[in-house]
Design an enzyme around this catalytic site. Structure first.
Site, mmCIF file in Angstrom:
data_model
loop_
_atom_site.group_PDB
_atom_site.id
_atom_site.type_symbol
_atom_site.label_atom_id
_atom_site.label_comp_id
_atom_site.label_asym_id
_atom_site.label_seq_id
_atom_site.Cartn_x
_atom_site.Cartn_y
_atom_site.Cartn_z
ATOM 1 C CB SER A 189 -14.497 8.902 -32.124
ATOM 2 O OG SER A 189 -14.442 7.590 -32.631
ATOM 3 C CE1 TYR A 244 -9.442 9.558 -32.900
ATOM 4 C CE2 TYR A 244 -10.868 7.638 -33.148
ATOM 5 C CZ TYR A 244 -10.609 8.974 -33.378
ATOM 6 O OH TYR A 244 -11.512 9.726 -34.086
#
Ligand code: NAD
Length: 273
Positions: free
Chosen positions: A155, A168
């Protein structure tokens, strides 16, 4: 006639998290290119999975859905045997199961001293170990044939830590690191035919993050405006803008490419002022 380096017809593509926001677009694309697609996702996503399989079959493609849990090696082993019984090989593994968890973030009215450590462990377990464990199972077929392409889902937050996104980002940074580690490990032990790369998607406006990026009336939140001001393209990306990069990484067109984290982000990562 020259060889088509992008030919992925009859390749067996296994995707975890295949029933998610990005998964549906990605598995339909791979099937449209003649790949045989295996959709792995939680049992609770089986109606989405079966509907995708039907949609792909109606278009003349071939797909199967298997309920799994990327954190359960035993279940993944059963999935592996079913895939091998039906298709006899695994050419591409897309490790997409993952995602952010609200409980692993630090909202503006809280500080790092409020961090829910258990939630950070859970988000790390899903994103990192949910990538490592399926690879340990499905890459066996690649090791036997000395061929294969593993594509992990990192990501933007793996590369550029984002405010609020505590757990995350850490987990996806670890996925990026694991990608580079594994590329060397597999090439040294099994040869250059097995490649490992990651895709790092930028910002997409999906149901998952709609509440963070849009107000109730549909207008963009302050956070959205900040993101777009930092994105040279000045817009959010669409799921179908990821498929070209995935196709390239899955195919022989990228046969000397391993250990990369490919950003697909409208320029966000490169942009300063
Ligand atoms: P999503 O939440 O829509 O889909 C994730 C899928 O994973 C779901 O179908 C879910 O059922 C499945 N899943 C969750 N836990 C699982 C488990 N234990 N075992 C098996 N399956 C499990 O997410 P998405 O938006 O499609 O994202 C796919 C990947 O791309 C994720 O790794 C995500 O972190 C990454 N990513 C997404 C975006 C985005 O904007 N959507 C941006 C960057 C990176």
């Amino acid at each position: 006639m020259k060889e088509n380096l992008f030919d992925i017809k009859d390749k067996v593509v296994v995707m975890t998290g295949a029933c998610g926001v990005l998964g549906g677009t990605i598995v339909k694309y791979f099937a449209s290119q003649g790949a045989k697609v295996v959709l792995l996702d939680l049992e609770r996503a089986s109606s989405i999975g079966e509907a995708l399989v039907k949609e792909i079959a109606a278009e003349g493609g071939e797909a199967m859905f298997l309920a799994t849990n990327v954190l359960d090696k035993q279940v993944l082993e059963e999935n592996y045997h079913e895939v091998m019984a039906r298709f006899g090989k695994v050419d591409v593994l897309l490790n997409a199961a993952g995602g952010n968890m609200a409980s692993a973030t630090v909202p503006p009215d809280k500080t790092i001293f409020d961090l829910d450590v258990d939630a950070v462990k859970r988000v790390t377990e899903l994103n990192l170990f949910g990538t490592i464990i399926p690879t340990m199972v499905f890459a066996r077929a690649m090791a036997e044939s000395c061929r294969g392409s593993i594509i992990n889902f990192a990501s933007e937050s793996a590369l550029r830590p984002l405010t609020r996104v505590a757990g995350y980002g850490v987990a996806k940074a670890a996925v990026a690191n694991w990608t580079k580690y594994l590329c060397a490990e597999l090439a040294i032990k099994f040869g250059e035919g097995i490649r490992v790369n990651a895709i790092a998607p930028g910002f997409l406006l999906t149901n998952q993050n709609r509440a963070l990026l849009t107000n109730e009336d549909g207008s963009l939140t302050d956070r959205s405006h900040t993101i777009l001001a930092h994105t040279p393209f000045g817009r959010f990306l669409e799921p179908d803008e990821l498929v070209g990069t995935l196709h390239y990484l899955a195919s022989d067109a990228s046969k000397a490419v391993t250990g990369t984290v490919c950003v697909v982000d409208g320029g966000f990562d490169a942009f300063s002022i």
